[in-house]
Design a protein around this motif. Structure first.
Motif, PDB file in Angstrom:
ATOM      1  N   MET B  38       0.830  -1.205   0.000  1.00 50.16           N
ATOM      2  CA  MET B  38       0.000   0.000   0.000  1.00 50.16           C
ATOM      3  C   MET B  38       0.863   1.253   0.000  1.00 50.16           C
ATOM      4  N   GLY B  41       1.750   1.849  -3.368  1.00 48.40           N
ATOM      5  CA  GLY B  41       0.557   2.391  -4.037  1.00 48.40           C
ATOM      6  C   GLY B  41       0.466   3.897  -3.850  1.00 48.40           C
ATOM      7  N   VAL B  42       0.694   4.338  -2.626  1.00 47.01           N
ATOM      8  CA  VAL B  42       0.627   5.779  -2.368  1.00 47.01           C
ATOM      9  C   VAL B  42       1.749   6.497  -3.117  1.00 47.01           C
ATOM     10  N   ALA B  45       0.797   6.749  -6.697  1.00 41.03           N
ATOM     11  CA  ALA B  45      -0.298   7.721  -6.825  1.00 41.03           C
ATOM     12  C   ALA B  45       0.279   9.129  -6.803  1.00 41.03           C
ATOM     13  N   LEU B  48       1.972  10.061 -10.100  1.00 42.28           N
ATOM     14  CA  LEU B  48       1.088  10.465 -11.192  1.00 42.28           C
ATOM     15  C   LEU B  48       0.620  11.900 -11.005  1.00 42.28           C
ATOM     16  N   ARG B  66       5.029   0.585 -10.558  1.00 39.14           N
ATOM     17  CA  ARG B  66       3.627   0.180 -10.704  1.00 39.14           C
ATOM     18  C   ARG B  66       3.487  -1.345 -10.630  1.00 39.14           C
ATOM     19  N   VAL B 351     -11.539   2.559 -14.894  1.00 39.79           N
ATOM     20  CA  VAL B 351     -11.108   1.179 -14.644  1.00 39.79           C
ATOM     21  C   VAL B 351     -10.326   1.117 -13.327  1.00 39.79           C
ATOM     22  N   VAL B 355     -11.182  -1.151 -10.172  1.00 35.14           N
ATOM     23  CA  VAL B 355     -10.182  -2.051  -9.584  1.00 35.14           C
ATOM     24  C   VAL B 355     -10.111  -1.839  -8.077  1.00 35.14           C
ATOM     25  N   ALA B 359     -10.539  -3.943  -4.884  1.00 35.20           N
ATOM     26  CA  ALA B 359      -9.318  -4.288  -4.156  1.00 35.20           C
ATOM     27  C   ALA B 359      -9.297  -3.701  -2.753  1.00 35.20           C
ATOM     28  N   LEU B 360      -9.556  -2.397  -2.641  1.00 38.94           N
ATOM     29  CA  LEU B 360      -9.549  -1.779  -1.316  1.00 38.94           C
ATOM     30  C   LEU B 360     -10.817  -2.149  -0.556  1.00 38.94           C
ATOM     31  N   ARG B 446      -6.809  11.252  -4.948  1.00 38.85           N
ATOM     32  CA  ARG B 446      -6.472   9.846  -4.744  1.00 38.85           C
ATOM     33  C   ARG B 446      -5.299   9.706  -3.765  1.00 38.85           C
TER      34      ARG B 446
HETATM   35  C1  HEM Z   1      -3.085   2.595  -0.200  1.00 40.93           C
HETATM   36  C2  HEM Z   1      -3.774   2.052  -1.073  1.00 40.93           C
HETATM   37  C3  HEM Z   1      -3.529   2.059  -2.574  1.00 40.93           C
HETATM   38  C4  HEM Z   1      -3.178   3.079  -3.425  1.00 40.93           C
HETATM   39  C5  HEM Z   1      -2.933   4.547  -3.086  1.00 40.93           C
HETATM   40  C6  HEM Z   1      -3.103   2.519  -4.755  1.00 40.93           C
HETATM   41  C7  HEM Z   1      -2.741   3.233  -5.904  1.00 40.93           C
HETATM   42  C8  HEM Z   1      -2.626   2.708  -7.165  1.00 40.93           C
HETATM   43  C9  HEM Z   1      -2.195   3.423  -8.339  1.00 40.93           C
HETATM   44  C10 HEM Z   1      -1.787   4.896  -8.358  1.00 40.93           C
HETATM   45  C11 HEM Z   1      -2.228   2.572  -9.399  1.00 40.93           C
HETATM   46  C12 HEM Z   1      -1.859   2.877 -10.842  1.00 40.93           C
HETATM   47  C13 HEM Z   1      -3.014   3.465 -11.577  1.00 40.93           C
HETATM   48  C14 HEM Z   1      -2.698   3.881 -12.972  1.00 40.93           C
HETATM   49  O1  HEM Z   1      -1.835   3.283 -13.624  1.00 40.93           O
HETATM   50  O2  HEM Z   1      -3.335   4.837 -13.448  1.00 40.93           O
HETATM   51  C15 HEM Z   1      -2.703   1.304  -8.906  1.00 40.93           C
HETATM   52  C16 HEM Z   1      -2.926   0.186  -9.687  1.00 40.93           C
HETATM   53  C17 HEM Z   1      -3.417  -1.014  -9.194  1.00 40.93           C
HETATM   54  N1  HEM Z   1      -3.669  -1.336  -7.869  1.00 40.93           N
HETATM   55 FE1  HEM Z   1      -3.539  -0.086  -6.285  1.00 40.93          FE
HETATM   56  N2  HEM Z   1      -3.427   1.192  -4.696  1.00 40.93           N
HETATM   57  C18 HEM Z   1      -3.684   0.864  -3.381  1.00 40.93           C
HETATM   58  C19 HEM Z   1      -4.027  -0.378  -2.880  1.00 40.93           C
HETATM   59  C20 HEM Z   1      -4.264  -1.510  -3.641  1.00 40.93           C
HETATM   60  C21 HEM Z   1      -4.678  -2.800  -3.128  1.00 40.93           C
HETATM   61  C22 HEM Z   1      -4.875  -3.146  -1.645  1.00 40.93           C
HETATM   62  C23 HEM Z   1      -4.836  -3.613  -4.212  1.00 40.93           C
HETATM   63  C24 HEM Z   1      -5.242  -5.076  -4.322  1.00 40.93           C
HETATM   64  C25 HEM Z   1      -5.612  -5.861  -3.393  1.00 40.93           C
HETATM   65  C26 HEM Z   1      -4.507  -2.840  -5.405  1.00 40.93           C
HETATM   66  C27 HEM Z   1      -4.530  -3.320  -6.703  1.00 40.93           C
HETATM   67  C28 HEM Z   1      -4.149  -2.623  -7.828  1.00 40.93           C
HETATM   68  C29 HEM Z   1      -4.207  -3.166  -9.167  1.00 40.93           C
HETATM   69  C30 HEM Z   1      -4.697  -4.574  -9.543  1.00 40.93           C
HETATM   70  C31 HEM Z   1      -3.749  -2.153 -10.028  1.00 40.93           C
HETATM   71  C32 HEM Z   1      -3.643  -2.224 -11.549  1.00 40.93           C
HETATM   72  C33 HEM Z   1      -4.925  -1.704 -12.160  1.00 40.93           C
HETATM   73  C34 HEM Z   1      -5.011  -1.743 -13.656  1.00 40.93           C
HETATM   74  O3  HEM Z   1      -4.011  -2.059 -14.327  1.00 40.93           O
HETATM   75  O4  HEM Z   1      -6.086  -1.467 -14.205  1.00 40.93           O
HETATM   76  N3  HEM Z   1      -4.172  -1.574  -5.019  1.00 40.93           N
HETATM   77  N4  HEM Z   1      -2.928   1.400  -7.531  1.00 40.93           N
END
Ligand code: HEM
Ligand code: HEM
Lengths: 59, 482
Positions: B38, B41-42, B45, B48, B66, B351, B355, B359-360, B446
């Motif tokens: 996570m 992920g931040v 984010a 971007l 990513r 999308v 997702v 996921a969250l 986000r």
């Molecule tokens: C703190 C929480 C989270 C943040 C801030 C975050 C942020 C992001 C960001 C910025 C992307 C890229 C989006 C893009 O390319 O435009 C992404 C993609 C993704 N995240 Fe997270 N995420 C978080 C938690 C999670 C969790 C817990 C899961 C799964 C259990 C997850 C699954 C995914 C998946 C599968 C993608 C790819 C989506 C796609 O290709 O369409 N994320 N996330």
């Protein structure tokens, strides 16, 4: 792809394929609905639902 | 209480000696990798929304981080949480210790090693460039071996079970073990060239179809069925009442696994894929609403009569929100599979919103609920900071709402502006970059929502740390509310 295979694939009629698949799926669906709802299995279902509680304490 | 059916010896001491150590190992790994994933992920984010966060180094750019995020959250967090739940609940449901402790440990350490290998190779730019299957072929081989070890142990344990009927959760786990093995092997077939490079055996459209058959079923059998299995065990346990309809659980299980396998082409709408295959994927996706909502309703109705507890018990709160998000994302998904809707949504942040509502909302929240229930049970002590669990719940829930609403708004805006025409029939927004710039406020939102979600997860980690190191409940006492 092998030309023979290609020819065979091209001649398959998708309508038939999908029709048969649909029937198979419906038959499966009816089978498991029957399995779940037949009165014979009633007691088994009720017991099964309690399985998570048959543990007798934790750790 | 355990009952003796044979009428002979059934003393409390005859309860199987479950392997709890392996559960604790996976539990710990879950929390650690969850926070790492996570956090990444931040970071992405932020990248971007604000370019300098890429740091100008190849290893820290968005393109490399990513896949690190997706692998970490799906396979490290999601994988470990599912293994935690499987090792804990299957021993109880089958009333037997795992078949072989050594295999359990090989599974544990092997999986963690694979995660570390992923965390090293992805930032180095070593990738197969297939989404959710980025890892290079030597790691793919390792995954296959570790999975076989897990599967052997799993099915051997099923074979030596002391309970005749396999509870529905076990069926959901089985679908996970089998399907993921098949998906992983078929999608990863490559011809190695060097240690780090390989070429896929598929080409062109076949490659795309195999990839999305894999990708979609990774969602179906990694992020959905095993988590439904967890729901069917831990929601009744936490609510202290059996599942609303066991029959429904059987029917929707079979319907779900039958339908999911065919829905992959909804990722390839308007592509070179033949029309009939696109339509097939679309139709199966729409039918998926039924079994998905069967699961959601069964989860929610299990709480019928326990709603007063839902208001006060954070564990149930996490689970209710999880099941609700499951319902929402499995309604949204089928809608997005309709060609016309997909034409608007595809390639946009919509999308990404979809997702993360899955996921969250679903995967994350059901996991948190399970973990809070489990920490008190397997370490037999109350939470160190009970009020923090509640704070975590609210941070996460509000964080998800901010994240997903921002992405939906951004996605709709993008989709509409890309296709907008002026009176003369020319593109109303001919400069693509203009639209991209307009996304920025949403991308910042986000960052805010994602950070809230992350802070909640960190609070959970601290809470667990303090709980596990704190005093245990007096012998024989049951932890309150559990
Ligand atoms: C703190 C929480 C989270 C943040 C801030 C975050 C942020 C992001 C960001 C910025 C992307 C890229 C989006 C893009 O390319 O435009 C992404 C993609 C993704 N995240 Fe997270 N995420 C978080 C938690 C999670 C969790 C817990 C899961 C799964 C259990 C997850 C699954 C995914 C998946 C599968 C993608 C790819 C989506 C796609 O290709 O369409 N994320 N996330
Ligand atoms: C009935 C259930 C569902 C259906 C029919 C469905 C359908 C879809 C569709 C149409 C897309 C967009 C494809 C595109 O235009 O690129 C998509 C993307 C996605 N969905 Fe779902 N969805 C469902 C449930 C879920 C759930 C519950 C989750 C998460 C736990 C999830 C995770 C994803 C992910 C990760 C992607 C992004 C794939 C990518 O492009 O990288 N979906 N889904």
């Amino acid at each position: 792809m092998n030309p023979l295979l290609r020819e065979a694939a091209a001649s398959v009629q998708f309508g038939w394929l999908m029709g048969v698949m649909t029937l198979v799926f419906i038959a499966c669906f009816l089978a498991w609905v029957w399995y779940a709802y037949t009165p014979k299995h009633r007691q088994m279902m009720e017991e099964a639902a309690r399985l998570p509680f048959m543990d007798g304490g934790e750790n | 209480m355990e009952q003796s059916t044979s009428g002979t010896v059934a003393t409390p001491a005859s309860r199987p000696d479950y392997d709890m150590d392996i559960v604790k190992k996976f539990f710990t790994a879950t929390v650690v990798w969850g926070i790492v994933g996570m956090l990444v992920g931040v970071v992405i984010a932020l990248q971007l929304a604000w370019r300098p966060a890429n740091l100008g180094l190849p290893w820290t750019t968005f393109g490399r981080l990513r896949p690190l995020h997706t692998n970490a959250v799906v396979f490290a967090f999601g994988g470990n949480v599912v293994f935690t739940g499987i090792y804990h609940s299957m021993q109880r449901l089958l009333k037997t210790r795992m078949w072989n402790d050594t295999l359990s440990r090989i599974h544990f350490w092997g999986w963690q090693l694979i995660i570390v290998a992923a965390a090293v190779t992805l930032p180095l730019g070593l990738t197969q460039s297939k989404e959710y299957a980025e890892l290079i072929w030597p790691i793919d081989v390792a995954i296959t071996l570790v999975w076989v070890v897990f599967a052997v142990n799993f099915f051997a344990t099923v074979a030596i079970r002391k309970v005749e009927h396999m509870y529905v959760a076990i069926w959901f786990y089985m679908s996970f073990v089998i399907t993921i093995a098949v998906l992983h092997i078929v999608n990863s077939l490559v011809i190695p060239a060097t240690l780090f490079r390989s070429y896929p055996i598929y080409a062109g459209l076949t490659d795309a179809l195999v990839q999305w058959w894999y990708g979609h079923n990774a969602v179906g059998f990694f992020l959905t069925t095993p988590f439904l299995g967890l729901m069917y065990y831990y929601l009744p346990r936490a609510a202290d009442r059996p599942v609303y309809s066991y029959r429904l659980s059987i029917i929707h299980f079979w319907a779900l696994v039958f339908l999911y396998i065919w829905a992959g082409p909804h990722h390839l709408l308007y592509s070179a894929l033949p029309d009939w295959a696109q339509t097939l994927g679309m139709v199966f996706s729409i039918m998926l609403i039924a079994p998905s909502w069967g699961g959601m309703l069964n989860g929610l109705l299990t709480l019928k009569g326990a709603w007063d507890r839902v208001r006060t018990d954070p564990i149930l709160k996490f689970m209710v929100v999880a099941v609700s998000f499951y319902g929402m994302s499995t309604f949204e998904g089928p809608m997005m599979s309709i060609r016309a809707v997909n034409g608007l949504a595809h390639y946009t942040n919509w999308v990404i919103g979809h997702v993360h509502s899955g996921a969250l909302g679903w995967v994350g929240m059901i996991s948190f609920g399970m973990l809070y229930w489990m920490v008190q049970n397997i370490w037999n002590r109350p939470l160190a900071y009970p009020s923090w669990a509640s704070h975590h719940f609210w941070l996460a829930t509000i964080g998800i709402v901010i994240y997903t609403v921002a992405m939906w708004a951004a996605g709709l805006m993008e989709g509409l502006q890309w296709r907008a025409l002026d009176d003369a029939g020319r593109l109303a927004n001919p400069i693509f970059l203009d639209i991209t710039h307009r996304l920025n406020p949403f991308l910042w939102l986000r960052v805010v929502g994602g950070s809230m979600y992350l802070v909640g997860a960190v609070m959970m980690g601290i809470n667990f740390w303090k709980t596990i190191r704190g005093p245990s409940a007096p012998a024989g006492a049951r932890v309150e509310g559990v």
